[in-house]
Write an enzyme that holds these catalytic residues in place. Structure first.
Site, PDB file in Angstrom:
ATOM      1  N   HIS A 147     -10.584   5.588  -1.392  1.00 28.68           N
ATOM      2  CA  HIS A 147     -10.668   4.748  -0.180  1.00 28.68           C
ATOM      3  C   HIS A 147     -11.711   3.638  -0.356  1.00 28.68           C
ATOM      4  O   HIS A 147     -12.234   3.114   0.629  1.00 28.68           O
ATOM      5  CB  HIS A 147     -11.081   5.568   1.073  1.00 28.68           C
ATOM      6  CG  HIS A 147     -10.077   6.594   1.509  1.00 28.68           C
ATOM      7  ND1 HIS A 147     -10.449   7.862   1.892  1.00 28.68           N
ATOM      8  CD2 HIS A 147      -8.739   6.540   1.650  1.00 28.68           C
ATOM      9  CE1 HIS A 147      -9.375   8.557   2.242  1.00 28.68           C
ATOM     10  NE2 HIS A 147      -8.314   7.774   2.102  1.00 28.68           N
ATOM     11  N   GLY A 149      -8.775   8.999   8.154  1.00 26.45           N
ATOM     12  CA  GLY A 149      -7.334   8.787   8.384  1.00 26.45           C
ATOM     13  C   GLY A 149      -6.632  10.105   8.121  1.00 26.45           C
ATOM     14  O   GLY A 149      -7.174  11.164   8.452  1.00 26.45           O
ATOM     15  N   ARG A 192      -5.254  18.379   3.730  1.00 23.05           N
ATOM     16  CA  ARG A 192      -6.056  18.812   2.569  1.00 23.05           C
ATOM     17  C   ARG A 192      -7.292  19.587   3.036  1.00 23.05           C
ATOM     18  O   ARG A 192      -7.911  19.221   4.031  1.00 23.05           O
ATOM     19  CB  ARG A 192      -6.501  17.596   1.751  1.00 23.05           C
ATOM     20  CG  ARG A 192      -5.356  16.866   1.079  1.00 23.05           C
ATOM     21  CD  ARG A 192      -5.789  15.546   0.450  1.00 23.05           C
ATOM     22  NE  ARG A 192      -4.943  14.473   0.919  1.00 23.05           N
ATOM     23  CZ  ARG A 192      -5.213  13.182   0.783  1.00 23.05           C
ATOM     24  NH1 ARG A 192      -6.315  12.792   0.176  1.00 23.05           N
ATOM     25  NH2 ARG A 192      -4.379  12.278   1.249  1.00 23.05           N
ATOM     26  N   ASN A 250       0.878  -1.172   0.000  1.00 19.55           N
ATOM     27  CA  ASN A 250       0.000   0.000   0.000  1.00 19.55           C
ATOM     28  C   ASN A 250       0.917   1.224   0.000  1.00 19.55           C
ATOM     29  O   ASN A 250       1.352   1.690   1.046  1.00 19.55           O
ATOM     30  CB  ASN A 250      -0.892  -0.061   1.246  1.00 19.55           C
ATOM     31  CG  ASN A 250      -1.824   1.138   1.386  1.00 19.55           C
ATOM     32  OD1 ASN A 250      -1.676   2.145   0.703  1.00 19.55           O
ATOM     33  ND2 ASN A 250      -2.781   1.019   2.290  1.00 19.55           N
ATOM     34  N   LYS A 265       2.961   0.877   3.326  1.00 18.25           N
ATOM     35  CA  LYS A 265       2.554  -0.096   4.340  1.00 18.25           C
ATOM     36  C   LYS A 265       2.560  -1.444   3.642  1.00 18.25           C
ATOM     37  O   LYS A 265       2.169  -1.526   2.473  1.00 18.25           O
ATOM     38  CB  LYS A 265       1.132   0.197   4.831  1.00 18.25           C
ATOM     39  CG  LYS A 265       1.022   1.456   5.668  1.00 18.25           C
ATOM     40  CD  LYS A 265      -0.429   1.668   6.113  1.00 18.25           C
ATOM     41  CE  LYS A 265      -0.563   2.986   6.858  1.00 18.25           C
ATOM     42  NZ  LYS A 265      -1.948   3.403   7.019  1.00 18.25           N
ATOM     43  N   GLU A 324      -7.309  -2.435   4.834  1.00 17.91           N
ATOM     44  CA  GLU A 324      -7.205  -2.361   3.374  1.00 17.91           C
ATOM     45  C   GLU A 324      -6.290  -3.463   2.851  1.00 17.91           C
ATOM     46  O   GLU A 324      -6.545  -4.047   1.803  1.00 17.91           O
ATOM     47  CB  GLU A 324      -6.644  -0.992   2.957  1.00 17.91           C
ATOM     48  CG  GLU A 324      -7.639   0.147   3.127  1.00 17.91           C
ATOM     49  CD  GLU A 324      -6.978   1.523   3.132  1.00 17.91           C
ATOM     50  OE1 GLU A 324      -6.203   1.810   4.060  1.00 17.91           O
ATOM     51  OE2 GLU A 324      -7.237   2.312   2.211  1.00 17.91           O
ATOM     52  N   ARG A 362      -2.133  -1.611  -3.843  1.00 16.01           N
ATOM     53  CA  ARG A 362      -3.184  -0.595  -3.821  1.00 16.01           C
ATOM     54  C   ARG A 362      -2.849   0.427  -4.904  1.00 16.01           C
ATOM     55  O   ARG A 362      -1.735   0.950  -4.962  1.00 16.01           O
ATOM     56  CB  ARG A 362      -3.204   0.114  -2.467  1.00 16.01           C
ATOM     57  CG  ARG A 362      -4.208   1.257  -2.414  1.00 16.01           C
ATOM     58  CD  ARG A 362      -4.079   2.056  -1.134  1.00 16.01           C
ATOM     59  NE  ARG A 362      -5.076   3.092  -1.061  1.00 16.01           N
ATOM     60  CZ  ARG A 362      -4.914   4.255  -0.425  1.00 16.01           C
ATOM     61  NH1 ARG A 362      -3.781   4.500   0.217  1.00 16.01           N
ATOM     62  NH2 ARG A 362      -5.874   5.148  -0.398  1.00 16.01           N
ATOM     63  N   GLY A 399     -11.080   7.763  13.022  1.00 19.38           N
ATOM     64  CA  GLY A 399     -12.397   7.164  13.272  1.00 19.38           C
ATOM     65  C   GLY A 399     -12.359   6.046  14.298  1.00 19.38           C
ATOM     66  O   GLY A 399     -13.261   5.899  15.114  1.00 19.38           O
ATOM     67  N   GLU A 400     -11.268   5.264  14.270  1.00 14.70           N
ATOM     68  CA  GLU A 400     -11.170   4.125  15.188  1.00 14.70           C
ATOM     69  C   GLU A 400     -10.717   4.531  16.587  1.00 14.70           C
ATOM     70  O   GLU A 400     -11.014   3.845  17.562  1.00 14.70           O
ATOM     71  CB  GLU A 400     -10.168   3.092  14.634  1.00 14.70           C
ATOM     72  CG  GLU A 400     -10.684   2.374  13.408  1.00 14.70           C
ATOM     73  CD  GLU A 400      -9.584   1.638  12.647  1.00 14.70           C
ATOM     74  OE1 GLU A 400      -8.612   1.190  13.276  1.00 14.70           O
ATOM     75  OE2 GLU A 400      -9.697   1.524  11.416  1.00 14.70           O
ATOM     76  N   ASN A 401      -9.961   5.641  16.653  1.00 14.32           N
ATOM     77  CA  ASN A 401      -9.307   5.971  17.929  1.00 14.32           C
ATOM     78  C   ASN A 401      -9.775   7.238  18.626  1.00 14.32           C
ATOM     79  O   ASN A 401      -9.601   7.357  19.836  1.00 14.32           O
ATOM     80  CB  ASN A 401      -7.796   6.093  17.713  1.00 14.32           C
ATOM     81  CG  ASN A 401      -7.186   4.775  17.256  1.00 14.32           C
ATOM     82  OD1 ASN A 401      -7.224   3.802  17.985  1.00 14.32           O
ATOM     83  ND2 ASN A 401      -6.674   4.740  16.040  1.00 14.32           N
ATOM     84  N   GLY A 445      -5.935  11.065   4.938  1.00 13.63           N
ATOM     85  CA  GLY A 445      -6.975  11.382   3.966  1.00 13.63           C
ATOM     86  C   GLY A 445      -8.292  10.948   4.596  1.00 13.63           C
ATOM     87  O   GLY A 445      -8.315  10.000   5.378  1.00 13.63           O
TER      88      GLY A 445
HETATM   89  N1  LIG Z   1      -5.095   7.174  19.423  1.00 13.88           N
HETATM   90  C1  LIG Z   1      -5.421   8.080  18.505  1.00 13.88           C
HETATM   91  N2  LIG Z   1      -6.214   9.124  18.828  1.00 13.88           N
HETATM   92  C2  LIG Z   1      -6.543  10.051  17.909  1.00 13.88           C
HETATM   93  N3  LIG Z   1      -6.147  10.017  16.628  1.00 13.88           N
HETATM   94  C3  LIG Z   1      -5.358   9.001  16.252  1.00 13.88           C
HETATM   95  C4  LIG Z   1      -4.955   7.983  17.152  1.00 13.88           C
HETATM   96  N4  LIG Z   1      -4.181   7.098  16.479  1.00 13.88           N
HETATM   97  C5  LIG Z   1      -4.104   7.552  15.201  1.00 13.88           C
HETATM   98  N5  LIG Z   1      -4.795   8.686  15.062  1.00 13.88           N
HETATM   99  C6  LIG Z   1      -4.955   9.509  13.853  1.00 13.88           C
HETATM  100  O1  LIG Z   1      -4.962   8.689  12.712  1.00 13.88           O
HETATM  101  C7  LIG Z   1      -4.250   9.348  11.645  1.00 13.88           C
HETATM  102  C8  LIG Z   1      -3.682   8.321  10.695  1.00 13.88           C
HETATM  103  O2  LIG Z   1      -4.706   7.485  10.257  1.00 13.88           O
HETATM  104  P1  LIG Z   1      -4.428   6.314   9.196  1.00 13.88           P
HETATM  105  O3  LIG Z   1      -5.734   5.675   8.923  1.00 13.88           O
HETATM  106  O4  LIG Z   1      -3.311   5.475   9.658  1.00 13.88           O
HETATM  107  O5  LIG Z   1      -4.011   7.241   7.994  1.00 13.88           O
HETATM  108  P2  LIG Z   1      -3.344   6.985   6.589  1.00 13.88           P
HETATM  109  O6  LIG Z   1      -3.582   5.531   6.229  1.00 13.88           O
HETATM  110  O7  LIG Z   1      -4.101   7.922   5.706  1.00 13.88           O
HETATM  111  O8  LIG Z   1      -1.910   7.335   6.755  1.00 13.88           O
HETATM  112  C9  LIG Z   1      -3.168  10.141  12.375  1.00 13.88           C
HETATM  113  O9  LIG Z   1      -2.832  11.282  11.656  1.00 13.88           O
HETATM  114  C10 LIG Z   1      -3.831  10.491  13.682  1.00 13.88           C
HETATM  115  O10 LIG Z   1      -4.388  11.783  13.558  1.00 13.88           O
HETATM  116  C1  LIG Z   2      -6.949   8.451  -1.528  1.00  8.14           C
HETATM  117  C2  LIG Z   2      -6.347   8.937  -0.261  1.00  8.14           C
HETATM  118  O1  LIG Z   2      -6.637  10.020   0.199  1.00  8.14           O
HETATM  119  O2  LIG Z   2      -5.515   8.095   0.342  1.00  8.14           O
HETATM  120  P1  LIG Z   2      -4.713   8.344   1.706  1.00  8.14           P
HETATM  121  O3  LIG Z   2      -5.730   8.548   2.770  1.00  8.14           O
HETATM  122  O4  LIG Z   2      -3.920   7.071   1.886  1.00  8.14           O
HETATM  123  O5  LIG Z   2      -3.859   9.560   1.482  1.00  8.14           O
HETATM  124 MG   LIG Z   3      -5.049   5.133   4.734  1.00 12.46          MG
END
Ligand SMILES: Nc1ncnc2c1ncn2[C@@H]1O[C@H](COP(=O)(O)OP(=O)(O)O)[C@@H](O)[C@H]1O
Ligand SMILES: CC(=O)OP(=O)(O)O
Ligand SMILES: [Mg+2]
Length: 403
Positions: free
Chosen positions: A184, A214, A245, A12, A19, A388, A95, A336-338, A216
């Site tokens: 996504h 996340g 963004r 990914n 990842k 993913e 991905r 969303g998860e945390n 994004g």
């Molecule tokens: N325990 C937490 N509490 C709040 N936000 C968190 C926590 N852990 C991760 N995050 C948030 O999740 C974001 C990353 O999400 P992730 O889904 O891994 O992103 P991506 O795949 O787009 O890099 C971080 O920038 C952070 O803001």
């Molecule tokens: C499409 C996209 O925004 O992906 P990511 O969250 O990994 O940056």
């Molecule tokens: Mg992501």
């Protein structure tokens, strides 16, 4: 594919990260996972986690680009006896963020597919070049192995025309492939199925609003397992407020900056994609840091949080109206998860829509799918961790096993 081959390596590749997961698809065991971050920047590092009892390993400061990062990943896997030369490897799944309208299904990669992904680079300039470099390097390392592309856009190709089209001059839009593609999708699809299972319902009869938050971030309205609207558009810039963004803005902001602030198109692009969103508003894009700063009384962090949540709430209301009946609102990805405060704030005041969060359930920390709405709530609210890489592995293995 040899009869013994049952492993899939998933890559990914993000704009500055990779990842990866190596999975055995017969046993569904994860054999290794890892992350290379800050590729091409100072302080780049690889964290490799062998899951067969070994300790986590870290390497720093040596990854000029995604090709170098991937070679280092291959070395780490080899050190665990899981190298890319293994006859047990059935395929590599990638991905790919933008598949345009050409790709609606996982696709075995050949020269023609590579050319098409390359053609789509202008529509996903932060993502597709990284995806391509990952694919090309993996093909150099194992030219004989099937490589499969799984597209972020694929899940959204079911959107009706009235949701996918902008109200632009139709000839101009068609000539330049301008429409809403959505991203996504692998996550929205995986989470939709998992949420239906959590509710004990048939996915084909379940209506969901999925919030992938996340770095994004995007929202989707999912009716009976199919996407009917999503917040990202031509590129992953539209919609929700994100880490760096802007999400939705008046397009006239762009002309204003070009005419009055002396910025060219590249500079505005950079501003909206990399220097806006949470980081532009308060100097931090990590929700953990924003929460810390709010507790310390930082007004800019508080306002950034409020703008983020207000946008989320607007999309919730919009997709509620699009769907008419909603079975669940589902939170996923890092924020969303945390981030319990984000979930609570996004749903506060929506009792009239049947949406409520139970404070105790919302505070639970868990890696499992779970409900956070009170028993008997009209609309369920759920937290469903996304995966993913697992979804890409399933789609990749299904495709190469069928060949
Ligand atoms: N325990 C937490 N509490 C709040 N936000 C968190 C926590 N852990 C991760 N995050 C948030 O999740 C974001 C990353 O999400 P992730 O889904 O891994 O992103 P991506 O795949 O787009 O890099 C971080 O920038 C952070 O803001
Ligand atoms: C499409 C996209 O925004 O992906 P990511 O969250 O990994 O940056
Ligand atoms: Mg992501």
């Amino acid at each position: 594919m040899t009869a013994a081959a049952s492993r899939v390596l998933v890559l990914n590749s993000g704009s500055s990260s990779v990842k990866y997961q190596l999975l055995d698809m017969r046993t569904l065991q994860r054999l290794a996972t890892g992350l290379v971050e800050r590729i091409g920047e100072e302080g780049a590092r690889l964290v490799h986690t062998p899951l067969n009892g070994g300790a986590e390993r870290e390497r720093t400061g040596e990854f000029a680009d995604h090709a170098a990062a991937l070679r280092a990943v291959a070395e780490e896997l080899s050190a665990d006896g899981l190298g890319l030369d293994s006859p047990e490897l059935a395929a590599i799944g990638h991905r790919v963020v933008h598949g345009g309208l050409s790709f609606t299904e996982p696709t075995v990669i050949d020269e023609e597919v590579l050319t098409e992904i390359e053609r789509l680079v202008p529509l996903a300039p932060l993502h597709n070049p990284a995806n391509l470099l990952g694919i090309r390097t993996a093909r150099e390392l194992r030219p004989d192995l099937p490589q499969v592309a799984v597209f972020d856009t694929a899940f959204h190709t079911t959107m009706p025309e009235y949701a996918a089209r902008y109200a632009l001059d139709a000839k101009t839009a068609d000539a330049h492939r301008i429409r809403r593609y959505g991203f996504h999708g692998t996550s929205h699809a995986f989470v939709s199925r998992a949420a239906a299972a959590l509710l004990g319902k048939d996915p084909g009869e379940t209506n969901l609003i999925v919030l992938h938050l996340g770095n994004g971030a995007s929202a989707s309205a999912v009716r009976g397992g199919s996407c009917v609207d999503t917040s990202m558009g031509l590129t992953p810039l539209e919609g929700l407020v994100m880490g760096t963004r802007s999400g939705d803005i008046d397009p006239a902001v762009i002309f204003h900056l070009m005419r009055n602030a002396g910025m060219d198109a590249g500079e505005v692009d950079d501003l909206l994609n990399k220097r806006s969103g949470l980081i532009g508003l308060c100097g931090a894009n990590d929700m953990r840091e924003i929460q810390r700063r709010i507790e310390e009384g930082d007004a800019a962090a508080r306002l950034a949080f409020e703008i983020y949540v207000h946008r989320l709430k607007k999309y919730l209301g919009a997709y509620y109206a699009v769907l008419g009946r909603v079975d669940a609102v589902v939170f996923t990805a890092g924020v969303g998860e945390n981030a319990a405060p984000v979930r609570e704030a996004a749903l506060s005041g929506l009792e009239g829509l049947g949406l409520e969060v139970d404070a105790e359930l919302n505070a639970v920390r868990s890696k499992e799918p779970r409900l956070i709405s009170p028993a008997g709530a009209r609309v369920a609210v759920a937290v469903v961790p996304t995966d993913e890489e697992l979804e890409i592995a399933h789609q990749t293995y299904a495709l190469v096993s069928a060949e």
